[in-house]
Design an enzyme around this catalytic site. Structure first.
Site, PDB file in Angstrom:
ATOM      1  N   LYS A 102       0.711  -1.079  -0.027  1.00  0.00           N
ATOM      2  CA  LYS A 102       0.046  -0.122  -0.047  1.00  0.00           C
ATOM      3  C   LYS A 102       0.923   1.163  -0.049  1.00  0.00           C
ATOM      4  CE  LYS A 102      -3.763   2.268   2.598  1.00  0.00           C
ATOM      5  NZ  LYS A 102      -4.666   2.246   3.715  1.00  0.00           N
ATOM      6  N   LYS A 152      -2.093  -1.582  -3.621  1.00  0.00           N
ATOM      7  CA  LYS A 152      -3.091  -0.422  -3.790  1.00  0.00           C
ATOM      8  C   LYS A 152      -2.246   0.918  -3.860  1.00  0.00           C
ATOM      9  CE  LYS A 152      -6.342   2.115  -0.829  1.00  0.00           C
ATOM     10  NZ  LYS A 152      -7.214   2.177   0.413  1.00  0.00           N
TER      11      LYS A 152
END
Length: 430
Positions: A298, A351
């Site tokens: 992320k 992400k």
């Protein structure tokens, strides 16, 4: 001997009708069921469209009544039926240069020449089962539009949420992930509301599981929606995000979600060691069947802006760069991958999605675990804005972007387009 006659006897083969015409021939004998044919071609077969003989009074199409042996004998004798002629070669436009064919054996365009051929050799496919639908919920009864995310709403957990899930299920999207907009009055520096078993998320899970027992529910495990500081962890007075103390809170949050009926808990906080600690906490409470989807890679991305508006969860100060990854780093994703695998993650997530296709492919090549990609709010809003301005074809770009995430190696995609894409994949008119 019967006199020669012209006989039109069309017949059906599959969905195409053929008309068989027997031309007069002095040597055609019809005195008995078997026939003899001279060496002249006497049968002509041509295709006809459905309804060709409508209104002609000819009635149903009939076959000639020949046996297989008689048909074969006619062909052996040189009396093969005539088929439609080979179509002429299409003409090139005026002025096209006349050149010799290039001396190449391999022509990749042969495998692209028609829609049917392209479909046969398509390497990547996408279905509604590959999509996970992120849904924002709040305590209110009305659905509140999110300005930065056209088409998305904060859904009332008792009504709007259930209706939206029903729409998604109708087009085959049966996986969702919940994100709560928590009242400011319940936010604290330690995020204790995150593990309130009668909090917004546990209540919504119980409601959905009661209505749709087979619905796959993912949850978000992080403190930022519940923190008065807007960070994913507990903030020390000098601004440092405390790791181990935060993990302690996250374990209680994951257990509360599992107890409510969550199928997959998803730590998005990026604290060190949280996957192993959550796995141990779940197992200790008898939730060995609950999966962990770790936000493995992320990044501290600028593509998250609309999401933070949706949850009203912007950090009160600073940024999240001490725990989320540097967008410039590639190899660091392998460090997080190895840690999450060893600690018991079941799914690995990247992400954002589209700007990080190389990271998705990296994890896909290095791990046998399922890979998830999150097409984040900024990606969604840019496509929506481009569509509204007529700068792009929104639906085509949407589907291409999802296909690219699949091609890079994502098994599932978290996307705000899930309902719209599901309708597109099902051919539903909007």
């Amino acid at each position: 001997m019967a006199s020669a006659a012209m006989l039109n006897s069309p017949c059906n083969i599959g969905a195409v009708k053929f008309e068989v015409t027997v031309k007069p021939s002095p040597n055609l004998l019809c005195a008995r069921p078997s026939i003899r044919l001279n060496r002249r071609r006497v049968l002509t077969i041509r295709s006809s469209n459905e309804g060709h003989d409508k209104g002609s009074g000819s009635g149903p199409l009939r076959k000639m009544g020949l046996s297989d042996e008689e048909c074969e004998a006619a062909v052996v004798a040189g009396n093969a039926p005539e088929a439609p002629p080979v179509p002429p070669k299409p003409a090139a436009p005026a002025g096209t240069p006349i050149v010799s064919s290039l001396p190449i054996n391999r022509r990749p365009r042969r495998n692209r020449r028609s829609p049917a051929v392209r479909a046969a050799f398509q390497e990547t496919n996408i279905s509604p089962a590959n999509l996970v639908y992120p849904l924002f919920i709040h305590e209110g009864e009305e659905d509140t539009p999110i300005g930065a995310m056209p088409g998305c709403y904060r859904l009332g957990w008792r009504h709007g949420l259930v209706e939206e899930v029903s729409k998604a299920r109708d087009v085959g999207v049966n996986s969702i992930v919940l994100f709560p907009k928590v009242p400011d009055a319940l936010k604290t520096s330690t995020g204790d509301e995150a593990y309130n078993e009668n909090g917004l998320v546990p209540r919504a899970i119980r409601l959905l599981k009661d209505k749709y027992p087979d619905l796959v529910i993912y949850t978000d495990v992080a403190l930022d929606p519940y923190s008065s500081d807007g960070h994913d962890g507990i903030v020390r007075e000098d601004g440092v995000i405390m790791n181990d103390e935060t993990v302690h809170q996250l374990c209680k949050q994951a257990v509360a979600q599992a107890r409510a009926g969550a199928d997959v808990v998803s730590p998005s906080d990026m604290m060190d060691g949280r996957v192993g600690a959550i796995r141990a906490a779940l197992d200790a409470e008898g939730f060995q069947h609950v999966s962990i989807m770790s936000y493995t890679a992320k990044y501290a991305s600028s593509f998250y802006g609309p999401f933070r508006e949706a949850l009203d969860s912007n950090p009160r100060f600073g940024d999240k760069k001490t725990y989320q990854m540097n967008p410039a780093n590639y190899r660091e994703a392998l460090v997080e991958l190895q840690a999450d695998e060893s600690e018991g993650a079941d799914i690995l997530l990247v992400k954002p999605g589209l700007p990080y296709l190389d990271i998705i492919r990296l994890l896909r090549d290095k791990s046998a675990l399922p890979i998830a990609a999150y097409q984040v709010s900024g990606e969604y809003s840019m496509i929506k804005a481009g569509g509204v301005l007529k700068m792009i074809d929104e639906e085509r770009v949407m589907m291409e972007s999802l296909m690219c995430l699949r091609r890079a190696g994502a098994d599932i995609i978290l996307t705000y387009f899930a309902l719209q894409a599901g309708r597109c994949l099902c051919g539903e008119k909007r």
